[in-house]
Design an enzyme around this catalytic site. Structure first.
Site, PDB file in Angstrom:
ATOM      1  N   TYR A 185       0.853  -1.184   0.000  1.00 39.15           N
ATOM      2  CA  TYR A 185       0.000   0.000   0.000  1.00 39.15           C
ATOM      3  C   TYR A 185       0.897   1.244   0.000  1.00 39.15           C
ATOM      4  CZ  TYR A 185      -4.137  -2.843   0.837  1.00 39.15           C
ATOM      5  OH  TYR A 185      -5.162  -3.746   0.709  1.00 39.15           O
ATOM      6  N   HIS A 186       0.299   2.413  -0.079  1.00 37.30           N
ATOM      7  CA  HIS A 186       1.056   3.659  -0.170  1.00 37.30           C
ATOM      8  C   HIS A 186       1.925   3.884   1.074  1.00 37.30           C
ATOM      9  CE1 HIS A 186      -2.766   4.586   1.766  1.00 37.30           C
ATOM     10  NE2 HIS A 186      -2.119   5.524   2.423  1.00 37.30           N
TER      11      HIS A 186
END
Length: 197
Positions: free
Chosen positions: A114-115
């Site tokens: 994920y980011h």
């Protein structure tokens, strides 16, 4: 040595595989064309593959070109993958912004980041100094995995966790510093890691 047409067909097959993996993992995806044109995570991975091939040649001009290409991708996508990093198949970066993958990192097949994830190093020596992430691992938003640690196959790293020790296959690591627990706490979490990642 592969013929040019074979290389093109292999590249097309790889892009299709990446798109299918992205569609499986991103409930916001609408269609392949939109993902193809607008997914910074996919764009970063595709540029990395080219940069990695240049890096693997080992000569100075190729390595310089690889770094310049990687930095150009970073400027556009917000994802920094060093050209020396080894990335497996069907790797997916959701949202992408702020992801950093260091030079000696090794990422297996079917991994999802994920980011804001960092696969970073601790040593200033020219040694294996970045993490190895096993097949099928999921690493939550903002997690930091630092040093030559092993994240086992199918492991899950919670959002904002700081991992500095190995995580066994199928285990979950959460917290700062991360503590490891075997498996997920609830059956729902095993089905949908986004509940807690």
């Amino acid at each position: 040595m592969p013929r040019p047409l074979d290389r093109v067909l292999d590249a097309v097959a790889s892009v299709r595989e990446d798109l299918a993996a992205a569609r499986r993992r991103d409930p916001a995806s609408t269609d392949d064309l939109t993902m193809l044109l607008s997914s910074p995570g996919l764009h970063a991975i595709w540029v990395h593959r080219v940069a990695h091939r240049l890096w693997a040649r080992g000569d100075r001009p190729s390595r310089t070109a690889a770094v310049v290409l990687a930095q150009g991708a970073r400027s556009i996508t917000g994802v920094e993958i060093h050209p020396g990093a080894t990335i497996g198949r069907r790797f997916f970066i959701d949202h992408g912004m702020g992801v950093v993958v260091g030079e000696t990192a090794e990422v297996g097949d079917d991994v999802m980041l994920y980011h804001g994830v960092t696969l970073g190093g601790r040593s200033m020596q020219r040694v294996k100094r970045h993490p190895t992430v096993g097949d099928g691992a999921v690493i939550g938003a903002g997690a930091r995995i630092i040093g030559p640690v092993l994240v086992g196959a199918g492991a899950q790293i919670g959002a904002n966790a700081v991992v500095v020790k190995d995580v066994p296959d199928g285990a979950t690591a959460v917290g700062v510093p991360a503590t490891v627990r075997r498996g997920a706490a609830h059956p729902e979490e095993q089905m949908d890691p986004a509940i807690y990642i």
